[in-house]
Design an enzyme around this catalytic site. Structure first.
Site, mmCIF file in Angstrom:
data_model
loop_
_atom_site.group_PDB
_atom_site.id
_atom_site.type_symbol
_atom_site.label_atom_id
_atom_site.label_comp_id
_atom_site.label_asym_id
_atom_site.label_seq_id
_atom_site.Cartn_x
_atom_site.Cartn_y
_atom_site.Cartn_z
ATOM 1 N N ARG A 175 -45.141 -1.265 2.807
ATOM 2 C CA ARG A 175 -44.892 -1.317 1.367
ATOM 3 C C ARG A 175 -45.254 0.011 0.705
ATOM 4 N NH1 ARG A 175 -46.933 -5.647 -3.247
ATOM 5 N NH2 ARG A 175 -46.426 -4.328 -5.014
ATOM 6 N N TYR A 205 -38.553 -7.944 -14.379
ATOM 7 C CA TYR A 205 -37.945 -6.938 -13.506
ATOM 8 C C TYR A 205 -36.771 -6.224 -14.164
ATOM 9 C CZ TYR A 205 -40.744 -8.291 -9.475
ATOM 10 O OH TYR A 205 -41.786 -8.502 -8.607
ATOM 11 N N HIS A 255 -34.843 -11.651 -9.149
ATOM 12 C CA HIS A 255 -35.389 -10.510 -9.882
ATOM 13 C C HIS A 255 -34.349 -9.922 -10.834
ATOM 14 C CE1 HIS A 255 -39.003 -9.686 -6.991
ATOM 15 N NE2 HIS A 255 -38.988 -10.905 -7.502
ATOM 16 N N ASN A 291 -39.785 -11.498 -0.092
ATOM 17 C CA ASN A 291 -38.890 -10.606 -0.833
ATOM 18 C C ASN A 291 -38.218 -9.590 0.083
ATOM 19 O OD1 ASN A 291 -38.989 -11.456 -3.560
ATOM 20 N ND2 ASN A 291 -41.074 -10.682 -3.729
ATOM 21 N N CYS A 313 -38.596 -17.995 -6.026
ATOM 22 C CA CYS A 313 -39.259 -16.890 -6.713
ATOM 23 C C CYS A 313 -40.195 -17.443 -7.781
ATOM 24 C CB CYS A 313 -38.214 -15.980 -7.354
ATOM 25 S SG CYS A 313 -38.903 -14.491 -8.117
#
Length: 445
Positions: free
Chosen positions: A102, A262, A208, A156, A178
């Site tokens: 990440r 988002y 998102h 995700n 989500c």
């Protein structure tokens, strides 16, 4: 619902990525629903690199179950097939490459002057490229070992992952989930100073990239009234992993929909990028913050006196994911027919997309799966183009992940509105492919 003999036996749930810091929330959700969701076995599965965390979280889970006095057997294993065999539900909350991957997803794009975010833009693409082959392997094993089980994915990028399942998996019982819609409903409840159970929003869009259309309070449509209050408090509806920023009041009045947090990456790109670059210049990205938070959480989890989910878990951006998963599992198992927001097949819900495309939408949850709630015929003009562009990105990303296609990965990278640069996008793709080489076997056969 299961037959009586299966009911006596109880349910078996397998959680892939069981060493996640979110697992205590999932265990709490199962415990508090035990009367309606009789789980007998919970199998927490992880990989060798996550073994230590799995043991720490697993021991906390055992203490939580013991304190609650419910007859749930907690199993910890690195053997995924053993966990999947005869499972009734499977949840996936894995992170291929762990938090180190990440950090690369965030740092490398920022070094090129692009948004560094784990599920949007270049970072989202590469998280998908690493994750999709693994999720498809799990789905294939499910088809063999537990063909009647539902796969509930909240790994995700959930939209791209669910799109890949729709296109490539023989196992057809799957849903993407989500926590953003839940967070938005909780935010509305907070603005109105009412209990969150009184709020429901009709959602449609993509993961998102979901929009709030109608806002219901105690079953009455109060959209305009709530939107007026939202305009005054727009900064308060946010996620822990996204910098809080106020929306322009005139824009929201003109937009006539409630954007999700988002959306700031797309409608406030300049401000969000400036914020991320400033943090990056100071040597800090969200990944580093999460690594610190995880260290704190796992130190807490080690305490043998801790027998409940700690409050500090809510610092994570994915808080409420696990509780949402428990709610969804219970609704499927009990055939409740209630409304929840899931990633599922369009099936004629909006005419913008073919039936087989995945959308995120409010749906009626039944034992046979979700039935999308049709409250619009098509996406309004103000969101149609962006949604179509992101769907194009998801499809190209899913195809690239499965085929190991450099060409499709490049198209996905450059057509994403947060990149939209052919030369720099090309260089960024090459650098990230090399950085994540270990976790991209389809690209390096």
């Amino acid at each position: 619902m299961l037959e009586n003999q299966d009911l006596k036996k109880g349910l078996k749930i397998a959680t892939i990525g069981g060493g996640s810091s979110y697992t205590p929330e999932f265990v709490e959700g199962i415990i508090k629903r035990y009367k309606e969701l009789p789980v007998r076995e919970l199998w927490l599965v992880d990989v060798e690199a996550g073994k230590e965390k799995l043991e720490i979280v697993g021991n906390l889970a055992k203490r939580m179950v013991e304190k609650a006095g419910v007859p749930i057997d907690i199993h910890l294993t690195l053997n995924r097939r053993e966990a999947l065999r005869n499972a009734d539900f499977v949840t996936t909350q894995l992170r291929v490459g762990l938090l180190a991957a990440r950090a690369k997803d965030e740092r490398i794009p920022l070094s090129h002057g692009f948004m560094g975010q784990e599920t949007n833009g270049a970072g989202g693409l590469f998280k998908g490229l690493r994750t999709i082959p693994v999720i498809l392997d799990i789905a294939n094993e499910m088809q063999e070992l537990c063909p009647n089980a539902w796969l509930i994915n909240f790994t995700n990028p959930a939209g791209m992952v669910t799109e890949a399942l729709a296109r490539y998996s023989k196992h057809r019982k799957f849903l993407g989930l989500c926590n953003v819609p839940i967070g938005m409903e909780n935010g509305v409840a907070s603005i109105l100073s009412i209990d969150k159970s009184r709020v429901r929003i009709d959602f449609a869009g993509l993961n998102h990239m979901v929009y709030g259309f109608n806002i219901w309070i105690d079953g009455e449509n109060k959209t305009q009234e709530v939107m007026n209050k939202y305009i005054e408090n727009s900064q308060s509806i946010n996620m822990k992993n996204i910098t809080a920023m106020e929306w322009d009041a005139e824009f929201i009045k003109s937009f006539k929909l409630m954007p999700c947090p988002y959306h700031k990456y797309y409608y406030k790109t300049k401000d969000m990028l400036k914020d991320e670059l400033e943090k990056f210049a100071k040597g800090k990205t969200r990944a580093e913050e999460v690594i610190e938070t995880e260290k704190e959480l796992f130190e807490l989890y080690k305490d043998t006196n801790l027998k409940e989910k700690p409050k500090q878990l809510e610092k994570r951006g994915g808080a409420y994911y696990s509780d949402a998963a428990c709610n969804l599992i219970s609704s499927i198992y009990n055939d409740k027919g209630d409304l929840q927001v899931v990633n599922t097949f369009n099936n004629g819900t909006v005419k913008d997309f073919p039936d087989e495309y995945i959308i995120e939408v409010t749906a009626k949850i039944t034992k046979d799966g979700p039935i999308p709630y049709k409250f619009i015929n098509e996406f309004p003009i103000q969101i149609k183009g962006l949604i179509s562009q992101i769907k194009q990105f998801e499809i190209l990303g899913a195809e690239a992940a499965v085929e190991g296609s450099y060409e499709k990965a490049l198209l996905a990278m450059v057509t994403n509105p947060l990149i939209a640069n052919d030369f720099e996008g090309h260089r960024l793709l090459d650098e990230m492919l090399e950085a994540h080489k270990e976790y991209l076997p389809n690209f390096y056969k």
